[in-house]
Design an enzyme around this catalytic site. Structure first.
Site, short mmCIF file in Angstrom:
data_model
loop_
_atom_site.label_atom_id
_atom_site.label_comp_id
_atom_site.label_asym_id
_atom_site.label_seq_id
_atom_site.Cartn_x
_atom_site.Cartn_y
_atom_site.Cartn_z
N LYS A 139 0.84 -1.19 0.00
CA LYS A 139 0.00 0.00 0.00
C LYS A 139 0.88 1.25 0.00
CE LYS A 139 -2.85 3.11 2.58
NZ LYS A 139 -2.09 4.21 1.95
N GLY A 181 6.30 5.43 8.47
CA GLY A 181 5.32 6.51 8.60
C GLY A 181 5.34 7.11 9.98
N THR A 222 4.60 7.99 13.97
CA THR A 222 4.66 7.19 15.19
C THR A 222 3.26 6.79 15.67
OG1 THR A 222 6.74 8.22 15.84
CG2 THR A 222 5.46 7.19 17.59
N THR A 244 0.56 6.21 13.89
CA THR A 244 0.08 5.09 13.07
C THR A 244 0.85 3.82 13.40
OG1 THR A 244 -0.47 6.65 11.31
CG2 THR A 244 -0.39 4.33 10.72
N GLU A 254 9.50 1.79 10.92
CA GLU A 254 10.41 2.95 10.81
C GLU A 254 9.54 4.18 10.94
OE1 GLU A 254 12.04 6.08 9.96
OE2 GLU A 254 11.95 5.47 7.86
N CYS A 310 12.34 12.15 7.25
CA CYS A 310 12.41 11.76 8.67
C CYS A 310 13.80 11.92 9.24
CB CYS A 310 11.91 10.33 8.85
SG CYS A 310 12.82 9.12 7.87
N GLU A 334 7.67 16.31 16.38
CA GLU A 334 8.06 16.25 14.96
C GLU A 334 7.16 17.18 14.14
OE1 GLU A 334 9.32 12.86 11.75
OE2 GLU A 334 7.41 12.56 12.79
#
Length: 480
Positions: A173, A226, A228, A230, A248, A282, A384
């Site tokens: 996805k 993606g 944190t 999620t 990650e 990131c 973030e």
């Protein structure tokens, strides 16, 4: 209006619901296409296709798997310009960045894992004169790969390449915000002759498609990059199902600059590590700590260069800062500019929405923002932002900067600038980070492990770590 289709069972097909989502071009703010609004039924169809393909693909020789993956890599190279344009149009990043970094790295990912499997070796342990223990690795089966919007094809291939190389079949996805290069990639897979069902790509929203991939009883592992938040939700779903997980997640990375650094190199690279891809990486160093003897010199030079960065159409090769990925993300980043000011930060430059002339006048552009005077533990320095916003903070001692650098819940990457080798080793050892770059940034050797600590994720990608993740080890003990 270009309509994207799912890639399931070797065919490009519409979502079973017949529903589509709008695909917006960040540079112009206008809708330019449609993507499938897929649901759990589409994921189930993809999993069934992957299951049907697994018995043959898992037994296909390494040489043949490698050959097919290398053919896909060749097609990426041959279609570099088309893929770079699609990435820029979907993401808002300067096309020269997509052309020089994103698309070549996607090809490199495919090549690296396609050739790595030709050089794997098995472990054997002789137990005195009584037995020998052999370790063999087998593919898991159907695995789920979920990739983000900031480096779309780059990170999409970073996941599916080791999964396919290891003999797994994949349900992938891509981000619904940047789906175009994954769609074009599916066409290249068809052209390359990848067997039907080996790779399946289902487009759509995370809560519907991503969650369906994670909770499906027949996906054996999940590799996710993606946010944190999620990542926590994925772990909460997958862990009780005993699925292998590679997460990650986010970062709030320190960039530590000592007075004995190569000043010009640190300045030039720090500008890049702050604002590359509009700060939407990131690994960007959004917290810059500068040793006090050179603080004012570095601050003034950094602000001067940051204020002169050219913001504009991503299709102009002279553009240095393109559009943020969406109106919603621009709004989020702007909210942090306001938070920084409320927390007492001094805005040294930027922080304003930019209106680009011509067809890009409705795009999502922001002048890179630089703040100073903020406490190291304030929200701006702890959360973030994932945009072109950085803070500058002076420090006096190694202990002080380590305390500030390690204060966040994240631990993905860090950068250290110094000519003192002993200091570089000390600081690198004591930083709470999965990756430390010394006198460089984003210098990657694909053989090395990649990943973070704390809220930046769990597990490692890259090299043998990735191939190990997508396989199950078995010990076979043979007694003499």
């Amino acid at each position: 209006m270009e309509r994207i289709l799912n890639y399931i069972g070797g065919e490009l097909i519409a979502p079973q619901s017949g529903k589509y989502l709008e695909n917006v071009e960040p540079a112009t703010g206008k809708v330019y296409g449609e993507i499938p609004d897929s649901e759990a039924a589409d994921v189930d169809l993809a999993v069934k296709a992957a299951q049907a393909a697994f018995p043959v693909w898992s037994k296909t020789s390494r040489a043949e798997r490698s050959k097919l993956m290398l053919k896909v890599a060749d097609l990426i190279d041959q279609n570099l310009e088309e893929l770079a344009m699609a990435e820029s149009k979907d993401n808002g990043k300067p096309i020269k960045l997509a052309r020089a970094v994103d698309i070549p790295r996607a090809s490199a990912n495919m090549r690296f894992f396609a050739t790595a499997i030709l050089h794997e070796s098995s472990e054997a342990h002789q137990t005195d004169d009584e037995a020998i223990n052999v370790t063999v690795k087998s593919p898991l089966g159907v695995v789920g790969c979920i990739s983000p919007w900031n480096l779309p094809l780059y990170l999409f291939t970073w996941k599916i390449a080791p999964a396919l190389a290891s003999g797994n079949t994949v349900v992938a996805k891509p981000s619904e915000i940047t789906p175009m290069t994954a769609y074009l990639f599916s066409k290249l897979c068809i052209e390359a002759g990848l067997p039907k069902g080996v790779l399946n790509i289902v487009h759509g929203l995370g809560p519907k498609v991503g969650q369906a991939v994670v909770e499906h009883n027949d996906t054996q592992a999940i590799s996710f990059t993606g946010g944190t938040k999620t990542g926590k939700q994925i772990a909460a779903t997958a862990a009780p199902m005993f699925k292998k997980l590679s997460l990650e997640l986010g970062g709030k990375n320190p960039n530590i600059i000592f007075a004995d650094c190569d000043f010009d190199k640190a300045l030039k690279t720090s500008l890049q590590s702050s604002f590359a891809n509009q700060g939407q990486i990131c690994l960007c160093g959004s917290r810059i700590f500068i040793e006090r003897p050179i603080y004012e010199q570095f601050r003034d030079a950094f602000v001067e260069k940051a204020s002169k960065l050219k913001i504009g159409s991503p299709y102009d090769d002279s553009t240095q800062v393109g559009a943020l990925v969406s109106a919603q993300h621009l709004e989020k980043v702007m909210s942090y500019v306001k938070i920084a000011q409320e927390e007492g930060g001094r805005l040294l430059c930027g922080g304003q929405i930019v209106e680009v002339e011509g067809e890009c006048s409705q795009g999502f552009y922001l002048q890179p923002a630089v703040f100073e005077g903020l406490a190291y533990d304030c929200r701006t320095n702890q959360e973030e932002i994932f945009g072109p916003v950085v803070t500058l903070t002076p420090f006096d001692t190694e202990d002080d900067v380590l305390e500030m650098a390690n204060s966040t819940d994240y631990g993905l990457s860090a950068t250290v600038w110094t000519s003192n080798l002993n200091r570089a080793n000390r600081i690198s050892r004591d930083l709470h980070s999965g990756i430390v770059w010394v006198n460089c940034w984003l210098f990657r050797d694909l053989r090395t492990p990649f990943g973070g600590v704390k809220n930046s994720g769990a597990g490692r990608e890259g090299g043998w770590d990735a191939l190990d993740f997508f396989t199950e080890k078995k010990n076979i003990c043979i007694k003499y």
